[in-house]
Design an enzyme around this catalytic site. Structure first.
Site, PDB file in Angstrom:
ATOM      1  N   GLY A  36      -1.942  -9.195   4.548  1.00 48.58           N
ATOM      2  CA  GLY A  36      -1.944 -10.638   4.819  1.00 48.58           C
ATOM      3  C   GLY A  36      -0.539 -11.220   4.811  1.00 48.58           C
ATOM      4  N   ALA A  74     -10.920  -8.440   1.799  1.00 44.32           N
ATOM      5  CA  ALA A  74      -9.751  -7.631   1.440  1.00 44.32           C
ATOM      6  C   ALA A  74     -10.046  -6.144   1.593  1.00 44.32           C
ATOM      7  CB  ALA A  74      -9.344  -7.947   0.005  1.00 44.32           C
ATOM      8  N   ASN A  92      -9.371   1.809  -1.454  1.00 42.12           N
ATOM      9  CA  ASN A  92      -9.239   0.351  -1.321  1.00 42.12           C
ATOM     10  C   ASN A  92     -10.574  -0.315  -1.001  1.00 42.12           C
ATOM     11  OD1 ASN A  92      -6.550   0.544  -1.858  1.00 42.12           O
ATOM     12  ND2 ASN A  92      -5.886   0.313   0.260  1.00 42.12           N
ATOM     13  N   TYR A 141     -13.259   4.818   7.851  1.00 40.89           N
ATOM     14  CA  TYR A 141     -13.347   3.359   7.748  1.00 40.89           C
ATOM     15  C   TYR A 141     -14.818   2.917   7.735  1.00 40.89           C
ATOM     16  CZ  TYR A 141     -13.450  -1.456   9.409  1.00 40.89           C
ATOM     17  OH  TYR A 141     -13.739  -2.782   9.564  1.00 40.89           O
ATOM     18  N   PHE A 169     -18.394  -6.973  15.170  1.00 43.65           N
ATOM     19  CA  PHE A 169     -17.952  -6.125  16.265  1.00 43.65           C
ATOM     20  C   PHE A 169     -16.454  -6.431  16.414  1.00 43.65           C
ATOM     21  CE2 PHE A 169     -21.687  -3.718  17.718  1.00 43.65           C
ATOM     22  CZ  PHE A 169     -22.477  -4.035  16.642  1.00 43.65           C
ATOM     23  N   HIS A 187      -4.446  -3.011  17.427  1.00 49.74           N
ATOM     24  CA  HIS A 187      -5.585  -3.596  18.156  1.00 49.74           C
ATOM     25  C   HIS A 187      -5.221  -3.889  19.605  1.00 49.74           C
ATOM     26  CE1 HIS A 187      -6.917  -4.335  13.980  1.00 49.74           C
ATOM     27  NE2 HIS A 187      -8.058  -3.942  14.504  1.00 49.74           N
ATOM     28  N   ARG A 276      -8.375   8.299  21.355  1.00 47.03           N
ATOM     29  CA  ARG A 276      -7.961   8.090  19.960  1.00 47.03           C
ATOM     30  C   ARG A 276      -9.104   8.599  19.073  1.00 47.03           C
ATOM     31  NH1 ARG A 276      -6.850   1.919  18.029  1.00 47.03           N
ATOM     32  NH2 ARG A 276      -9.124   1.892  18.036  1.00 47.03           N
TER      33      ARG A 276
HETATM   34  N1  UDP Z   1      -7.119   0.634  22.517  1.00 40.59           N
HETATM   35  C1  UDP Z   1      -6.272   1.048  23.540  1.00 40.59           C
HETATM   36  N2  UDP Z   1      -4.936   0.754  23.419  1.00 40.59           N
HETATM   37  C2  UDP Z   1      -4.412   0.080  22.348  1.00 40.59           C
HETATM   38  C3  UDP Z   1      -5.283  -0.334  21.342  1.00 40.59           C
HETATM   39  C4  UDP Z   1      -6.633  -0.030  21.456  1.00 40.59           C
HETATM   40  O1  UDP Z   1      -6.701   1.643  24.519  1.00 40.59           O
HETATM   41  O2  UDP Z   1      -3.191  -0.141  22.304  1.00 40.59           O
HETATM   42  C5  UDP Z   1      -8.554   0.891  22.654  1.00 40.59           C
HETATM   43  C6  UDP Z   1      -9.161   1.661  21.489  1.00 40.59           C
HETATM   44  O3  UDP Z   1      -9.008   3.046  21.660  1.00 40.59           O
HETATM   45  C7  UDP Z   1     -10.613   1.179  21.542  1.00 40.59           C
HETATM   46  C8  UDP Z   1     -10.499  -0.265  22.039  1.00 40.59           C
HETATM   47  O4  UDP Z   1      -9.224  -0.360  22.660  1.00 40.59           O
HETATM   48  O5  UDP Z   1     -11.328   1.917  22.487  1.00 40.59           O
HETATM   49  C9  UDP Z   1     -10.580  -1.293  20.931  1.00 40.59           C
HETATM   50  O6  UDP Z   1      -9.688  -0.890  19.902  1.00 40.59           O
HETATM   51  P1  UDP Z   1      -9.217  -1.846  18.725  1.00 40.59           P
HETATM   52  O7  UDP Z   1      -8.244  -1.057  17.902  1.00 40.59           O
HETATM   53  O8  UDP Z   1      -8.760  -3.151  19.273  1.00 40.59           O
HETATM   54  O9  UDP Z   1     -10.557  -2.138  17.905  1.00 40.59           O
HETATM   55  P2  UDP Z   1     -11.629  -1.134  17.229  1.00 40.59           P
HETATM   56  O10 UDP Z   1     -12.780  -1.076  18.208  1.00 40.59           O
HETATM   57  O11 UDP Z   1     -10.995   0.179  16.969  1.00 40.59           O
HETATM   58  O12 UDP Z   1     -12.004  -1.836  15.968  1.00 40.59           O
END
Ligand code: UDP
Length: 323
Positions: A36, A74, A92, A141, A169, A187, A276
């Site tokens: 934060g 948190a 955490n 997570y 979501f 993100h 990823r």
């Molecule tokens: N993503 C991406 N490039 C980035 C960040 C995220 O392609 O720089 C993709 C990620 O692999 C997922 C989607 O965007 O498929 C949403 O990812 P984010 O990390 O925003 O949120 P999550 O769904 O993981 O909570």
């Protein structure tokens, strides 16, 4: 009501605190400022710096502040990081969260709103995902949040704790004052907007070979103000419940990038990368249950309006909170 917002200096917590204050509630914010930001603490709130790892500190805070309800934000919330450092997530999100629950049991507040996640479901059998689908997380997570949901059931049964767990979501967008800024940004939307701001040369697309119409992952992006509104409704819920919270619509990574191009007028170059680890291909919420039971309705149904609010905030604060 008097509400302690634990993690109230983070992205979602700061906007929830702001909405609570706008509605006349008294708000205390407890945050260790690891994720934060001090500037994300609404000036109308009482700020108490502290870490949930410190059981005595959270207990003393609750005893002194005497909230009627607690909102718990948190936690660590990055899928990718959790695949590299599971210990951080289990420690955490579960063990430090337990300190909060135990301190609540000792000091009295009985009402909790908990930030859970669609990551507790893993790749679903079908979309939209309603609350009856099995929860089979595919990353630490999601596993840590699912474990905490289970702990809540027992604290409800044994200690009479009343809780609502909101399974978000993809939170996105901003209020006028508070927006999304993480020290290490992973993100999608903030990363794309950083390219539009000229802070990054290009955005990486993680995975273009998923079984989706354009090959990229689909997510349900929900406006942070709609999410905050759900917390206020949840705080008044007469019984313990679990609710999925999204708009019911899905946007692919490529669609998000296209929409950012339209909103910002920037061409936003992309580079295609491998998948990823830990990413389910498609996550879309059914929010019928919370709509029916708590009367929640999303005000922001289209992605463009969500991205516009995020873009406005990023333009106003191009360096985020500057810390
Ligand atoms: N993503 C991406 N490039 C980035 C960040 C995220 O392609 O720089 C993709 C990620 O692999 C997922 C989607 O965007 O498929 C949403 O990812 P984010 O990390 O925003 O949120 P999550 O769904 O993981 O909570």
């Amino acid at each position: 009501m008097k509400v302690l917002v634990v993690g109230g200096a983070g992205y979602i917590g700061s906007v929830c605190a702001e909405l609570l204050l706008n509605e006349g509630h008294t708000v205390g914010i407890f945050d260790n400022l690891s994720e934060g930001h001090r500037r994300a603490v609404d000036s109308r709130a009482q700020f108490m710096e502290g870490d949930l790892a410190d059981r005595d500190r959270i207990q003393a805070t609750l005893a002194a502040f005497q909230p009627e309800a607690v909102m718990h934000f948190a936690a660590n919330a990055l899928v990718g990081e959790s695949m590299q450092n599971p210990s951080k997530y289990f420690r955490n999100n579960i063990s430090h969260g337990l300190n909060l629950l135990d301190a609540m049991v000792t000091t009295g507040p009985k009402q909790l709103v908990f930030s859970s996640t669609c990551a507790t479901f893993g790749p679903p059998e079908r979309v939209p995902i309603d609350e009856t689908l099995p929860q089979r997380p595919i990353n630490p997570y999601g596993e840590s949040k699912l474990a905490f949901e289970k702990i809540l059931r027992w604290y409800g049964e044994i200690h009479g704790l009343r809780f609502v767990a909101l399974r978000y979501f993809n939170a996105a967008g901003a209020s006028e004052n508070f927006g999304e800024e993480h020290r290490c940004e992973t993100h999608l939307i903030p990363n794309v907007l950083k390219v539009a701001l000229g802070q990054n040369p290009q955005v990486e697309i993680f995975g273009t070979d998923y079984d989706t119409p354009d090959g990229t992952c689909i997510r349900d992006y929900i406006h942070i103000l709609d999410l905050a509104r759900a917390h206020i409704l949840a705080m008044a819920s007469p019984r313990s419940e679990f609710y999925n919270l999204g708009t019911g619509g899905g946007s692919s990574v490529r669609e998000v990038i296209d929409c950012c191009r339209k909103v910002t007028g920037h061409k936003i170059p992309v580079v295609e990368k491998p998948r990823r680890p830990g990413d389910p291909p498609r996550l879309i919420a059914s929010s019928e249950k919370i709509q029916k039971e708590l009367g929640w309705r999303p005000q922001f149904q289209n992605l463009e309006a969500i991205i516009q609010s995020a873009w406005k905030w990023h333009q106003k604060f191009p360096n985020g909170y500057g810390d």
